[in-house]
Design an enzyme around this catalytic site. Structure first.
Site, PDB file in Angstrom:
ATOM      1  N   LYS A   7     -16.864  42.990  35.306  1.00  0.00           N
ATOM      2  CA  LYS A   7     -18.291  43.049  35.656  1.00  0.00           C
ATOM      3  C   LYS A   7     -18.521  43.027  37.171  1.00  0.00           C
ATOM      4  CE  LYS A   7     -19.929  38.339  35.970  1.00  0.00           C
ATOM      5  NZ  LYS A   7     -21.104  37.532  36.006  1.00  0.00           N
ATOM      6  N   LYS A  31     -12.934  32.119  36.687  1.00  0.00           N
ATOM      7  CA  LYS A  31     -13.153  31.546  38.021  1.00  0.00           C
ATOM      8  C   LYS A  31     -12.027  30.596  38.404  1.00  0.00           C
ATOM      9  CE  LYS A  31     -18.002  32.398  38.647  1.00  0.00           C
ATOM     10  NZ  LYS A  31     -19.328  31.931  39.030  1.00  0.00           N
ATOM     11  N   LYS A  83     -21.230  39.130  42.500  1.00  0.00           N
ATOM     12  CA  LYS A  83     -21.523  38.965  43.928  1.00  0.00           C
ATOM     13  C   LYS A  83     -20.413  38.238  44.670  1.00  0.00           C
ATOM     14  CE  LYS A  83     -25.278  36.063  42.572  1.00  0.00           C
ATOM     15  NZ  LYS A  83     -24.753  35.032  41.694  1.00  0.00           N
TER      16      LYS A  83
HETATM   17  N1  AQP Z   1     -22.672  42.543  36.286  1.00  0.00           N
HETATM   18  C1  AQP Z   1     -23.699  42.063  35.630  1.00  0.00           C
HETATM   19  N2  AQP Z   1     -24.322  42.814  34.695  1.00  0.00           N
HETATM   20  C2  AQP Z   1     -25.395  42.334  34.023  1.00  0.00           C
HETATM   21  N3  AQP Z   1     -25.922  41.107  34.237  1.00  0.00           N
HETATM   22  C3  AQP Z   1     -25.322  40.331  35.165  1.00  0.00           C
HETATM   23  N4  AQP Z   1     -25.580  39.086  35.621  1.00  0.00           N
HETATM   24  C4  AQP Z   1     -24.691  38.763  36.578  1.00  0.00           C
HETATM   25  N5  AQP Z   1     -23.831  39.770  36.775  1.00  0.00           N
HETATM   26  C5  AQP Z   1     -24.190  40.753  35.910  1.00  0.00           C
HETATM   27  C6  AQP Z   1     -26.680  38.276  35.133  1.00  0.00           C
HETATM   28  O1  AQP Z   1     -27.362  37.721  36.248  1.00  0.00           O
HETATM   29  C7  AQP Z   1     -27.835  36.421  35.909  1.00  0.00           C
HETATM   30  C8  AQP Z   1     -27.457  35.440  36.947  1.00  0.00           C
HETATM   31  O2  AQP Z   1     -26.088  35.315  37.090  1.00  0.00           O
HETATM   32  P1  AQP Z   1     -25.518  34.216  38.098  1.00  0.00           P
HETATM   33  O3  AQP Z   1     -25.562  34.706  39.470  1.00  0.00           O
HETATM   34  O4  AQP Z   1     -26.175  32.920  37.896  1.00  0.00           O
HETATM   35  O5  AQP Z   1     -24.058  34.042  37.607  1.00  0.00           O
HETATM   36  P2  AQP Z   1     -23.014  35.105  37.277  1.00  0.00           P
HETATM   37  O6  AQP Z   1     -23.278  35.670  35.926  1.00  0.00           O
HETATM   38  O7  AQP Z   1     -21.709  34.399  37.452  1.00  0.00           O
HETATM   39  O8  AQP Z   1     -23.246  36.261  38.359  1.00  0.00           O
HETATM   40  P3  AQP Z   1     -22.283  36.744  39.463  1.00  0.00           P
HETATM   41  O9  AQP Z   1     -22.933  37.823  40.262  1.00  0.00           O
HETATM   42  O10 AQP Z   1     -20.962  37.103  38.836  1.00  0.00           O
HETATM   43  O11 AQP Z   1     -22.147  35.476  40.371  1.00  0.00           O
HETATM   44  P4  AQP Z   1     -20.853  34.804  40.931  1.00  0.00           P
HETATM   45  O12 AQP Z   1     -20.054  35.938  41.527  1.00  0.00           O
HETATM   46  O13 AQP Z   1     -21.288  33.811  41.925  1.00  0.00           O
HETATM   47  O14 AQP Z   1     -20.177  34.178  39.755  1.00  0.00           O
HETATM   48  C9  AQP Z   1     -27.281  36.090  34.537  1.00  0.00           C
HETATM   49  O15 AQP Z   1     -28.292  36.343  33.587  1.00  0.00           O
HETATM   50  C10 AQP Z   1     -26.166  37.068  34.374  1.00  0.00           C
HETATM   51  O16 AQP Z   1     -25.945  37.381  33.012  1.00  0.00           O
END
Ligand code: AQP
Length: 332
Positions: A196, A114, A199
């Site tokens: 991965k 990030k 969002k």
């Molecule tokens: N691609 C993924 N595959 C499997 N699990 C995922 N998680 C997120 N992306 C994937 C799981 O979703 C939960 C919440 O994640 P989060 O939104 O708190 O943070 P993150 O992991 O950083 O998810 P994003 O979508 O990538 O958010 P942004 O883009 O804002 O950083 C966790 O259990 C995570 O493992």
């Protein structure tokens, strides 16, 4: 709370929820809700570690709650609440900051990734993200944390911090275990299947949102990046196809090898359409229910208010214990 073990997890309202959030996290939570005391949070404090529009943050926070419920999390069986409503999270995070080392925080992959995306705007909050996450988990004497594979490193750090605190004083925190399912633990980007699905990705064709319409889902899968091998197979040289096989298998529970066999002698076009159709049917009822819930703000308010009351009661007890152990003078 009964004698069942306790589960805690959360998702950032940093945008619309993706298929990754759903398959990696929420779908597992739904299957665990009968057997555990489950606490699920919408982690808005985490969401502001990178800049957010206040209006979007408010909307996304309620939408995540609506998606939790629409996906099958029963508010009568789970504590559902918004992180900023329980101030113990921020308070414990400060204490844990004083038990975490700069060296270990700088090794966190999410921070490194990030930071690259937000060069010139790397906040201390982004750096301290894992200690806030440790506070979230440790406040509730959590036994199990169901997360996607990407969060394993943060969870290891939470365990280290808990053990460090327990050793320095006396047993205070339960040391949490990760719960990471084998299939769907890492849903990959449709445009770059080596990273991965996220969002906050700039390319909206890289992710499927829970509120995407069927046409959008079909279009995104048809455009998904594959490879030049041309035969549906489950191997690392075909990360795009492997990702879609995992997605179908996680949703339908059909073993990957059976899906591969069904596509023997066929190209990628039909396979992409099937993946899209499976996802469309899985997400359709969730999208429809979430849309209805978003029109009933009073109902959502009732859920998050009562969730915060229940969460607060547990969290305050832990925080009081922690304050006493570190040597703060009690106010009463
Ligand atoms: N691609 C993924 N595959 C499997 N699990 C995922 N998680 C997120 N992306 C994937 C799981 O979703 C939960 C919440 O994640 P989060 O939104 O708190 O943070 P993150 O992991 O950083 O998810 P994003 O979508 O990538 O958010 P942004 O883009 O804002 O950083 C966790 O259990 C995570 O493992």
């Amino acid at each position: 709370m009964t004698e069942k073990k306790t589960i805690f997890s959360g998702i950032q309202p940093s945008g619309g929820l993706t298929l990754g959030n759903y398959l990696g996290a929420i779908k597992n939570w739904v299957s665990l809700q009968e057997s555990y005391n489950s606490i699920y949070c919408i982690v808005d404090l985490h969401a502001i570690t990178v800049p957010k529009e206040p209006k979007d943050l408010r909307h996304n926070t309620l939408e995540v709650l609506a998606n939790y419920i629409a996906s099958g999390l029963d508010p009568d069986k789970n504590i559902l609440f918004i992180q900023s409503h329980v101030s113990a999270h921020a308070e414990l995070a400060w204490i844990l900051d004083c038990f975490a080392y700069i060296g270990e925080l700088s090794r966190m992959t999410q921070f490194k990734d990030k930071s690259k995306k937000n060069e010139g705007n790397i906040t201390a909050g982004l750096f301290n993200y894992p200690t806030l996450m440790a506070a979230d988990i440790l406040l509730y004497n959590t036994d199990l944390v169901p997360v996607g594979e990407d969060q394993r490193q943060h969870l290891e750090l939470s365990r280290d911090i808990a053990q460090r605190f327990n050793n320095r004083f006396s047993p205070t925190f339960a040391v949490p275990e990760p719960y990471i399912s084998k299939v769907g633990a890492k849903v990959m980007s449709l445009q770059d299947p080596t990273s991965k699905m996220s969002k906050s990705d700039d390319n909206e064709n890289s992710y499927i949102l829970l509120n995407d319409k069927p046409d959008d889902i079909m279009r995104k899968f048809k455009r998904a990046v594959t490879d030049s091998i041309g035969v549906v197979g489950y191997q690392d040289e075909q990360p795009g196809i492997k990702n879609m096989l995992d997605i179908i298998s996680k949703i339908t529970e059909e073993p990957v090898q059976r899906i591969v066999d069904r596509y023997s002698g066929k190209g990628y076009a039909d396979f992409k359409v099937e993946t899209a159709e499976v996802v469309i049917e899985e997400l359709r009822p969730i999208r429809e229910e979430a849309e209805k819930l978003m029109k009933d703000k009073e109902y959502l308010q009732k859920i998050y208010q009562s969730g915060a009351e229940k969460a607060e009661e547990i969290a305050r007890k832990t925080l009081r214990k922690v304050y006493k152990k570190v040597g703060f003078v009690p106010r009463y």
